[in-house]
Design an enzyme around this catalytic site. Structure first.
Site, PDB file in Angstrom:
ATOM      1  N   GLY A  65       0.949  -1.385  -0.088  1.00 38.60           N
ATOM      2  CA  GLY A  65      -0.120   0.001   0.106  1.00 38.60           C
ATOM      3  C   GLY A  65       0.846   1.228   0.050  1.00 38.60           C
TER       4      GLY A  65
ATOM      5  N   SER B  44      -3.545  -3.452  -0.327  1.00 37.16           N
ATOM      6  CA  SER B  44      -2.314  -4.158   0.023  1.00 37.16           C
ATOM      7  C   SER B  44      -2.923  -5.582   0.298  1.00 37.16           C
ATOM      8  CB  SER B  44      -1.664  -3.295   1.261  1.00 37.16           C
ATOM      9  OG  SER B  44      -0.775  -4.070   1.806  1.00 37.16           O
TER      10      SER B  44
ATOM     11  N   CYS C  50       2.006   1.539  12.533  1.00 33.14           N
ATOM     12  CA  CYS C  50       3.116   2.205  12.102  1.00 33.14           C
ATOM     13  C   CYS C  50       3.343   3.170  12.810  1.00 33.14           C
ATOM     14  CB  CYS C  50       2.783   2.979  10.665  1.00 33.14           C
ATOM     15  SG  CYS C  50       1.719   1.671   9.650  1.00 33.14           S
TER      16      CYS C  50
HETATM   17  C1  PLP Z   1      -4.822   2.942   4.947  1.00 36.74           C
HETATM   18  C2  PLP Z   1      -3.389   2.284   4.904  1.00 36.74           C
HETATM   19  N1  PLP Z   1      -2.719   2.947   3.992  1.00 36.74           N
HETATM   20  C3  PLP Z   1      -1.615   2.298   3.707  1.00 36.74           C
HETATM   21  C4  PLP Z   1      -0.864   1.176   4.503  1.00 36.74           C
HETATM   22  C5  PLP Z   1       0.546   0.869   3.984  1.00 36.74           C
HETATM   23  O1  PLP Z   1       0.382  -0.330   3.490  1.00 36.74           O
HETATM   24  P1  PLP Z   1       1.474  -1.223   3.377  1.00 36.74           P
HETATM   25  O2  PLP Z   1       1.812  -1.864   4.631  1.00 36.74           O
HETATM   26  O3  PLP Z   1       1.058  -2.580   2.426  1.00 36.74           O
HETATM   27  O4  PLP Z   1       2.819  -0.871   2.912  1.00 36.74           O
HETATM   28  C6  PLP Z   1      -1.693   0.869   5.637  1.00 36.74           C
HETATM   29  C7  PLP Z   1      -1.109   0.042   6.352  1.00 36.74           C
HETATM   30  O5  PLP Z   1      -1.261  -0.199   7.514  1.00 36.74           O
HETATM   31  C8  PLP Z   1      -2.963   1.385   5.776  1.00 36.74           C
HETATM   32  O6  PLP Z   1      -3.656   0.719   6.780  1.00 36.74           O
END
Ligand code: PLP
Length: 443
Positions: free
Chosen positions: A116, A245, A370
C-alpha cells in the site's frame, strides 16, 4: 482469530505485569518499556485472541496453497522466453485478470507494487508531477490519511505544492460538498482514503469521485483497509487511482496493487526493467501476486456474509465497551468497517492498557501499527477533535471474520477489568475523581 487452543484464560486481573512494569509507561508514556524482549510469545496450550486485523491478517490456507507451487516448482522468471518462464507469465496475467475483475477494472489498469505504501507514493507523486506540468500544483486530502499519504504530501509541499487538508467532522467523515468547495482552478489531485485504518470510518468515495470527475480533477483513494471488506467498483465509484495491500485481507505481506485508470499518466517510481509495462521495474513477485489474487477472490466472494456477521460482533463489542464509564467510541457508529472498534478511555495510558491486555492473551493496538513506536498521540484522533489527554488512552480492537461471541465477551470483560485496574493506580484519575481536573467524557 488465531487460536493456539480453545481454552480461554479467566478474565481476572492477576496480571503477570507488576506496577513497576506499568507505572513508567503511565507516567512517562515511554514506549521503551512497551517493547519487552522477555515477553513470551503464546505457546501451545495457551490462548490468544488476535484482534489486530487492521495491522495485518493471518494468511488464508488457500492463499498459502496457491503460492507454494511458485516457490517450489514454477520458479521461472516471467520475463524469460522459454516455456518454463512463460508458465509464470501466464499465471501472473491470470492473477492480474482476477484482481481486475474484483475491482471492476481492466487488467491493463493493474500495476503490482510492494504494498500500500508504494502504491500511495506512486499515485500521489505521479499525479502531482503531471499536474505541475500544466501549472496545477494544488492537492486536496484529509487530516486523517495514513502516513504513506501524509508524508508524501509533506514531500510535495517542500517541492512547492500547496496542500489543503480537509477537516474531518467529529465522526471522522468528510463530505463530497466539502471536497467540491475546496477544488480550485489549479487543483491537480484529490486523495481521500476509502476507510480509515485507526477508527474505521468510511468516506463517501463514490460521491467524492463524482465531484472530481465533474471538475476534471484526478481522484486517488487509499483503499488499503477497504479492499476485501467493502465493495469496490472503480468505474461506478469514479476512481482514477486506487491503492490496496494483500496483507489486510489474508494475503501475503509485501505485495499490493495500484489501479490506474486507462489514459491517466503514470510516472515510474522504481526504474529498471520493463516489467509492468515499464511502470514498475523489478522481477515480479509471482508467488505473492498469485497469493494476493486468491485472497482477494475469496474475500470478495464472502464479503457480504462476512460483513453481516462481523458487524453484529463489532456492535456487541461496542455495546459492551460503551458500559465503561468515561469512555467513548471514536468514529461514526455505523459508517465504519465491519471489524473496527476504537475507544478512548479517560485516565488511561494506551501502552499500559495494551501490555495488560497482552498479558490476558489479547493482541490489540492503540492506533496504527506504523505509529506504535511514537510518543505522539494519534493524528487521526486529534483530527476528530479528541484532546491530547484522552487521545493517549485509545484502544483499537480490529476483529477477524471468525471471531466468536465468547471471544467478544472475553474482550469486554478483560478491557473493563484492565481499565479499572489502571485507573485505580493512576494519579491522573485520582485528580479527575477528586474534581481537581475536569472530565472530557460523561459517565
Ligand atoms: C490505510 C493504509 N494505507 C496504507 C498502508 C500501508 O500499506 P503497506 O503496509 O502495505 O505498505 C496501510 C497499512 O497499515 C494502511 O492501513
Amino acid at each position: 482469530m488465531f487460536r493456539v487452543n480453545s481454552r480461554i484464560r479467566k478474565p481476572v486481573c492477576n496480571s503477570r505485569l507488576t506496577i513497576t512494569d506499568v507505572l513508567p509507561i503511565m507516567l512517562l508514556g515511554n514506549t521503551e518499556y512497551a517493547v519487552r524482549p522477555d515477553r513470551p510469545v503464546p505457546q501451545q496450550g495457551e490462548y490468544m485472541i488476535y484482534a489486530d486485523n487492521a495491522a495485518t491478517t493471518k494468511m488464508s490456507r488457500e492463499a498459502v496453497q496457491a503460492m507454494l507451487p511458485y516457490l517450489e516448482e514454477y520458479y521461472g522468471n516471467p520475463s524469460s522466453l522459454y516455456a518454463f518462464g512463460q508458465k509464470a507469465k501466464e499465471d501472473l496475467e491470470a492473477a492480474r485478470q482476477k484482481i481486475a475483475s474484483c475491482l471492476g477494472a481492466d487488467p491493463r489498469e493493474i500495476i503490482f507494487t510492494s504494498g500500500g505504501s508504494e502504491a500511495d507514493n506512486q499515485a500521489i507523486l505521479s499525479a502531482a508531477h503531471s499536474g505541475a506540468k500544466k501549472g496545477k500544483k494544488h492537492i486536496i486530502s484529509t487530516a486523517m490519511e495514513h502516513h504513506a499519504v501524509l508524508h508524501t504530501l509533506d514531500k510535495l509541499k517542500k517541492q512547492g505544492f500547496d496542500v489543503t487538508l480537509l477537516d474531518v467532522h467529529a465522526n471522522g467523515i468528510v463530505s463530497a460538498e466539502e471536497v467540491r468547495d475546496a477544488i480550485r482552478e489549479d487543483t491537480c489531485l484529490v486523495t481521500v482514503m476509502y476507510a480509515n485504518n485507526e477508527i474505521g470510518t468510511i468516506q463517501p468515495v463514490a460521491e467524492i469521485g463524482a465531484v472530481c470527475r465533474e471538475k476534471g480533477v484526478l481522484f486517488h483513494t487509499d483503499a488499503v483497509q477497504a479492499a476485501g471488506h467493502l465493495p469496490i467498483d472503480v468505474k461506478a465509484q469514479n476512481i482514477d487511482m486506487l491503492s490496496l495491500s494483500a496483507h489486510k485481507f489474508h494475503g501475503p505481506k509485501g505485495i499490493g496493487v495500484l489501479f490506474v485508470r486507462r489514459g491517466v499518466p503514470l510516472e515510474t517510481l522504481i526504474s529498471g526493467g520493463a516489467q509492468e509495462r515499464g511502470k514498475r521495474a523489478g522481477t515480479e513477485n509471482i508467488a505473492s501476486i498469485v497469493g494476493m489474487a486468491k485472497a482477494l477472490e475469496i474475500a470478495c466472494s464472502n464479503m457480504e456474509k462476512n460483513a453481516e456477521r462481523m458487524t453484529a460482533m463489532r456492535d456487541r463489542l461496542i455495546a459492551g465497551l460503551d458500559r465503561i464509564p468515561y469512555g467513548e467510541l471514536n468514529g461514526d457508529r455505523t459508517r465504519r468497517l465491519p471489524g473496527n472498534v476504537n475507544f478512548c478511555f479517560e485516565g488511561i495510558e494506551g501502552e499500559s492498557l495494551l501490555l495488560l491486555l497482552d498479558d490476558k492473551g489479547i493482541c490489540a493496538s492503540s492506533g496504527s501499527a506504523c505509529t506504535s513506536g511514537s510518543l505522539d498521540p494519534s493524528h487521526v484522533l486529534l483530527a476528530i477533535g479528541r484532546p491530547h489527554e484522552v487521545a493517549h488512552g485509545s484502544l483499537r480492537l480490529s476483529i477477524g471474520e471468525d471471531v466468536t461471541e465468547e471471544e467478544i465477551d472475553y474482550m469486554i470483560a478483560a478491557v473493563t477489568d484492565v481499565v479499572t485496574y489502571l485507573r485505580n493506580m493512576s494519579p491522573f484519575w485520582r485528580d479527575l475523581v477528586n474534581g481537581k481536573r475536569k472530565h472530557v467524557f460523561s459517565e
